[in-house]
Scaffold this motif. Structure first.
Motif, mmCIF file in Angstrom:
data_model
loop_
_atom_site.group_PDB
_atom_site.id
_atom_site.type_symbol
_atom_site.label_atom_id
_atom_site.label_comp_id
_atom_site.label_asym_id
_atom_site.label_seq_id
_atom_site.Cartn_x
_atom_site.Cartn_y
_atom_site.Cartn_z
ATOM 1 N N PHE A 203 -21.039 3.536 -39.260
ATOM 2 C CA PHE A 203 -21.694 3.157 -40.517
ATOM 3 C C PHE A 203 -21.717 1.636 -40.659
ATOM 4 O O PHE A 203 -22.750 1.039 -40.984
ATOM 5 C CB PHE A 203 -20.963 3.792 -41.699
ATOM 6 C CG PHE A 203 -21.550 3.442 -43.043
ATOM 7 C CD1 PHE A 203 -22.437 4.302 -43.662
ATOM 8 C CD2 PHE A 203 -21.205 2.254 -43.682
ATOM 9 C CE1 PHE A 203 -22.988 3.979 -44.901
ATOM 10 C CE2 PHE A 203 -21.751 1.919 -44.918
ATOM 11 C CZ PHE A 203 -22.650 2.788 -45.532
ATOM 12 N N ALA A 204 -20.568 1.008 -40.438
ATOM 13 C CA ALA A 204 -20.474 -0.445 -40.611
ATOM 14 C C ALA A 204 -21.436 -1.172 -39.688
ATOM 15 O O ALA A 204 -22.129 -2.120 -40.096
ATOM 16 C CB ALA A 204 -19.038 -0.906 -40.360
ATOM 17 N N LEU A 205 -21.504 -0.758 -38.430
ATOM 18 C CA LEU A 205 -22.393 -1.420 -37.477
ATOM 19 C C LEU A 205 -23.853 -1.162 -37.820
ATOM 20 O O LEU A 205 -24.676 -2.082 -37.805
ATOM 21 C CB LEU A 205 -22.090 -0.934 -36.060
ATOM 22 C CG LEU A 205 -23.020 -1.478 -34.964
ATOM 23 C CD1 LEU A 205 -22.986 -3.004 -34.930
ATOM 24 C CD2 LEU A 205 -22.648 -0.904 -33.612
ATOM 25 N N THR A 206 -24.198 0.081 -38.135
ATOM 26 C CA THR A 206 -25.596 0.422 -38.396
ATOM 27 C C THR A 206 -26.142 -0.342 -39.593
ATOM 28 O O THR A 206 -27.253 -0.896 -39.545
ATOM 29 C CB THR A 206 -25.729 1.933 -38.618
ATOM 30 O OG1 THR A 206 -25.356 2.611 -37.413
ATOM 31 C CG2 THR A 206 -27.150 2.314 -38.981
ATOM 32 N N ARG B 229 -15.580 -7.928 -41.046
ATOM 33 C CA ARG B 229 -16.385 -8.684 -42.010
ATOM 34 C C ARG B 229 -16.348 -8.016 -43.382
ATOM 35 O O ARG B 229 -16.308 -8.688 -44.415
ATOM 36 C CB ARG B 229 -17.816 -8.768 -41.484
ATOM 37 C CG ARG B 229 -18.781 -9.578 -42.320
ATOM 38 C CD ARG B 229 -20.098 -9.709 -41.554
ATOM 39 N NE ARG B 229 -21.098 -10.419 -42.337
ATOM 40 C CZ ARG B 229 -21.988 -9.834 -43.115
ATOM 41 N NH1 ARG B 229 -21.997 -8.501 -43.215
ATOM 42 N NH2 ARG B 229 -22.876 -10.539 -43.792
ATOM 43 N N ARG B 230 -16.363 -6.688 -43.368
ATOM 44 C CA ARG B 230 -16.314 -5.939 -44.628
ATOM 45 C C ARG B 230 -14.981 -6.150 -45.348
ATOM 46 O O ARG B 230 -14.911 -6.096 -46.578
ATOM 47 C CB ARG B 230 -16.527 -4.453 -44.337
ATOM 48 C CG ARG B 230 -16.807 -3.597 -45.557
ATOM 49 C CD ARG B 230 -17.238 -2.207 -45.141
ATOM 50 N NE ARG B 230 -16.158 -1.444 -44.552
ATOM 51 C CZ ARG B 230 -16.314 -0.253 -43.964
ATOM 52 N NH1 ARG B 230 -17.516 0.276 -43.862
ATOM 53 N NH2 ARG B 230 -15.273 0.394 -43.465
ATOM 54 N N LEU B 231 -13.920 -6.396 -44.585
ATOM 55 C CA LEU B 231 -12.604 -6.613 -45.190
ATOM 56 C C LEU B 231 -12.607 -7.805 -46.135
ATOM 57 O O LEU B 231 -11.886 -7.818 -47.137
ATOM 58 C CB LEU B 231 -11.556 -6.847 -44.091
ATOM 59 C CG LEU B 231 -10.819 -5.629 -43.555
ATOM 60 C CD1 LEU B 231 -9.931 -6.031 -42.398
ATOM 61 C CD2 LEU B 231 -9.999 -4.983 -44.656
ATOM 62 N N ALA B 232 -13.414 -8.816 -45.807
ATOM 63 C CA ALA B 232 -13.425 -10.030 -46.625
ATOM 64 C C ALA B 232 -13.888 -9.742 -48.047
ATOM 65 O O ALA B 232 -13.510 -10.451 -48.983
ATOM 66 C CB ALA B 232 -14.337 -11.074 -45.987
ATOM 67 N N HIS C 94 -9.537 -2.453 -49.734
ATOM 68 C CA HIS C 94 -9.018 -3.305 -48.669
ATOM 69 C C HIS C 94 -8.021 -2.532 -47.809
ATOM 70 O O HIS C 94 -8.043 -2.611 -46.573
ATOM 71 C CB HIS C 94 -8.360 -4.538 -49.277
ATOM 72 C CG HIS C 94 -7.965 -5.574 -48.276
ATOM 73 N ND1 HIS C 94 -6.817 -5.480 -47.526
ATOM 74 C CD2 HIS C 94 -8.581 -6.721 -47.881
ATOM 75 C CE1 HIS C 94 -6.728 -6.526 -46.724
ATOM 76 N NE2 HIS C 94 -7.785 -7.297 -46.923
ATOM 77 N N ALA C 95 -7.135 -1.774 -48.450
ATOM 78 C CA ALA C 95 -6.135 -1.002 -47.706
ATOM 79 C C ALA C 95 -6.809 0.057 -46.834
ATOM 80 O O ALA C 95 -6.423 0.256 -45.667
ATOM 81 C CB ALA C 95 -5.162 -0.355 -48.686
ATOM 82 N N LEU D 39 -20.158 -12.710 -32.819
ATOM 83 C CA LEU D 39 -19.263 -11.562 -32.962
ATOM 84 C C LEU D 39 -17.866 -11.996 -33.380
ATOM 85 O O LEU D 39 -17.231 -11.372 -34.236
ATOM 86 C CB LEU D 39 -19.212 -10.775 -31.653
ATOM 87 C CG LEU D 39 -20.474 -9.974 -31.315
ATOM 88 C CD1 LEU D 39 -20.370 -9.356 -29.927
ATOM 89 C CD2 LEU D 39 -20.716 -8.881 -32.346
ATOM 90 N N GLU D 40 -17.375 -13.074 -32.790
ATOM 91 C CA GLU D 40 -16.049 -13.550 -33.165
ATOM 92 C C GLU D 40 -16.045 -14.100 -34.591
ATOM 93 O O GLU D 40 -15.043 -13.990 -35.311
ATOM 94 C CB GLU D 40 -15.588 -14.634 -32.190
ATOM 95 C CG GLU D 40 -15.302 -14.092 -30.791
ATOM 96 C CD GLU D 40 -14.886 -15.191 -29.813
ATOM 97 O OE1 GLU D 40 -14.873 -16.379 -30.222
ATOM 98 O OE2 GLU D 40 -14.568 -14.868 -28.644
ATOM 99 N N GLY D 41 -17.177 -14.647 -35.021
ATOM 100 C CA GLY D 41 -17.269 -15.229 -36.354
ATOM 101 C C GLY D 41 -17.173 -14.217 -37.472
ATOM 102 O O GLY D 41 -16.913 -14.585 -38.624
ATOM 103 N N GLN D 42 -17.393 -12.936 -37.164
ATOM 104 C CA GLN D 42 -17.288 -11.894 -38.179
ATOM 105 C C GLN D 42 -15.848 -11.530 -38.497
ATOM 106 O O GLN D 42 -15.571 -10.884 -39.511
ATOM 107 C CB GLN D 42 -18.017 -10.623 -37.722
ATOM 108 C CG GLN D 42 -19.508 -10.793 -37.538
ATOM 109 C CD GLN D 42 -20.190 -9.487 -37.195
ATOM 110 O OE1 GLN D 42 -21.123 -9.074 -37.852
ATOM 111 N NE2 GLN D 42 -19.719 -8.823 -36.154
ATOM 112 N N CYS D 43 -14.937 -11.902 -37.611
ATOM 113 C CA CYS D 43 -13.563 -11.410 -37.717
ATOM 114 C C CYS D 43 -12.742 -12.239 -38.692
ATOM 115 O O CYS D 43 -12.753 -13.477 -38.660
ATOM 116 C CB CYS D 43 -12.888 -11.426 -36.345
ATOM 117 S SG CYS D 43 -13.678 -10.320 -35.162
#
Length: 543
Positions: free
Chosen positions: A343-346, A501-504, A511-512, A446-450
């Protein structure tokens, strides 16, 4: 009284979805979110109604009547109820038109609608995807007359004006290798182009229009000599013009979708652009239709998991509910983790597509879109078959009984790896994309999303693995053999980045939950490897 098992209940597909609404609320400006919620609620209401209707009423398939009682050739197709309702639902809730609005969130808002509507639509979303692709290709062509003719119909929000478009590419030689196309385009005495030939897979032949590949008379051989043509299937009186339907395909799944074999005998046609390089003119629609495929695959997974979770709370075996049994609960949790990642990737790809179309994507985001669109379609398609198969097993024998409606989910899912490019075709496209972009830019994006070192370390390791596979395989056959492993590793790596990225934007419980999902997904592993050698493969296959 003997025990009778209670059937799974489908909760409201929008209000009960743990991913879609929070994601939209974080991403969209408040006014945009408020504006689309009524459509999302209504589409979810329709999906819940359609599920209940399916439990009460056996499904039926399209029926082709070629001749009427008096001997006239009519080629009339009777459709299912969901298909009869499709145009009204599509236009009322802007399922297609929303994707072409003039803002960067247009694709996000569109695909949220598609996600909720897809399963209930009985694959009416297939011709919607093709219509979307046709609109995109026509826009890219710059053909003003054709834009003025077709787009007001394709993107209509008034059902009386709405047209569906098919895509007529496949002939008896096969699907991906269109260079052998035998359909010919000829000019008649008035200068009108007309098509003559046979199309072997024509999905949604009931549409009012189609995009077709044909070889202009006198053009050379090969793919480059093909032209792309726009056709309208019926005349002003609603009769087929220069088109006859040989039969409807008998398919493993997507049975409600009328896929036909057709003959073209003088069908009027309009060139979309230049009379050569028609396949190149199709290219603008690929990101669109492949994203539709990924969203629909994710929607099917969501439906299967929703039913499996509900059933686990209702079914008792060995003195406990299934959900209270550790191994069953662990199985469901593992499926949920993979789904969340898909879901997150799509929906990250949907976001990038919208930004690209409206000129707000950065250079690195354009690299992500080019490389990850085929990789996302490939991975989500294969994952849908795997997860839905596992979900059916969660119902035991009931998952194998047609009356429950559950086997249809699996039969239908098998089309996702085939439509819009098979797994191997897409894997090779990913490799072509990697040759055309800066790998450093891909890595940077890709690394910038983390956020946080934990996912960043795993993403870096996976990208190092991809780089090493590409270097080891070199060129030629060995590089081709590694294509699947490269594509799947990139998809899983990008999914981890999308979740990070969604965690931010997640807060408190969200978040948990997202942290737990990401940690479990990383534990499943991002990297896939290709083993063996092309010469060894030849021995194993040919003996």
């Amino acid at each position: 009284m003997s025990f009778v098992q209670e059937a799974p209940y489908l909760a409201h597909p929008y209000r009960s979805d743990r991913l879609l609404r929070p994601w939209l609320a974080r991403l969209l400006p408040g006014d945009r979110f408020d504006a689309i919620e009524p459509d999302l609620d209504a589409l979810a209401d329709y999906a819940a109604m359609a599920y209940e209707r399916r439990q009460r009423t056996p499904t039926r398939e399209p029926i082709l009547t070629q001749w009427d009682a008096w001997g006239h050739r009519v080629d009339r197709i009777a459709l299912t109820q969901a298909w009869e309702e499709g145009a009204a639902i599509t236009t009322k809730h802007s399922v297609l038109a929303a994707g072409h609005e003039a803002h960067e969130y247009a694709r996000v808002e569109q695909f949220a609608r598609v996600y909720l509507y897809h399963v209930a639509s009985e694959f009416y979303t297939c011709p919607l995807a093709m219509t979307d692709g046709a609109a995109t290709a026509i826009k890219a062509s710059g053909n003003r007359a054709l834009m003025d003719r077709a787009l007001p119909h394709f993107l209509a929000t008034d059902v009386s004006r709405f047209w569906l478009s098919g895509q007529w590419m496949t002939e008896t030689h096969g699907g991906s290798d269109v260079g052998n196309t035998e359909t010919v385009a000829r000019r008649d005495e008035s200068g009108q182009w007309r098509l003559y030939g046979r199309k072997w897979f024509s999905s949604a032949v009931v549409g009012e229009a189609a995009m077709a590949l044909a070889r202009p008379e006198g053009a050379g051989d090969g793919t480059g000599a093909l032209g792309l043509f726009f056709v309208e299937t019926k005349d002003a009186k609603g009769r087929w013009q220069g088109l006859s339907i040989d039969r409807l395909k008998q398919k493993l799944g997507t049975r409600e979708l009328p896929t036909a074999e057709i003959h073209l005998d003088g069908l009027p046609a309009t060139p979309v652009g230049a009379l050569e390089h028609g396949v190149r003119q199709i290219a603008p629609m690929l990101n669109v239709t492949r994203t539709w495929n990924a969203v629909c695959a994710v929607a099917s997974m969501s439906r299967a998991l929703a039913l499996a979770r509900d059933y686990a709370g209702r079914r008792q075996a060995f003195g406990r509910r299934l959900v209270d049994q550790p191994l069953h609960r662990h199985t469901l949790a593992g499926m949920q983790v993979e789904f969340d990642a898909a879901f997150a990737l799509t929906f990250r790809i949907a976001e990038l597509l919208g930004k690209s179309e409206h000129g707000t994507a950065s250079p690195d985001e354009l690299i992500l879109l080019r490389v990850l669109t085929p990789a996302t379609k490939l991975w989500t398609a294969k994952l849908a078959v795997k997860i839905i198969s596992e979900a059916l097993e969660c119902f035991g024998g009931a998952g194998y009984i047609e009356d429950t409606g559950l086997p249809q989910l699996l039969r239908d899912a098998q089309v996702y790896p085939i439509w819009e490019g098979t797994t191997n075709v897409l894997a090779l496209d990913v490799q072509r994309a990697l040759r055309s972009v800066d790998f450093g830019g891909l890595r940077r994006a890709l690394e910038g999303q983390c956020t946080g070192n934990h996912p960043l370390s795993a993403v870096r390791s996976a990208l190092d693995h991809v780089a090493a596979m590409l270097e080891r395989s070199g060129q030629g056959d060995r590089r081709e053999v590694s294509a699947r492993a490269v594509a799947i590793t990139l998809a899983r790596t990008a999914a981890a980045g999308a979740m990070a990225r969604r965690l931010a934007g997640a807060e408190n419980q969200g978040h948990a939950y997202t942290t737990l999902v990401l940690d479990r997904f990383l534990a499943h592993g991002l990297e896939r490897s290709a083993s063996g050698h092309p010469d060894e493969d030849a021995i194993l296959v040919q003996g």
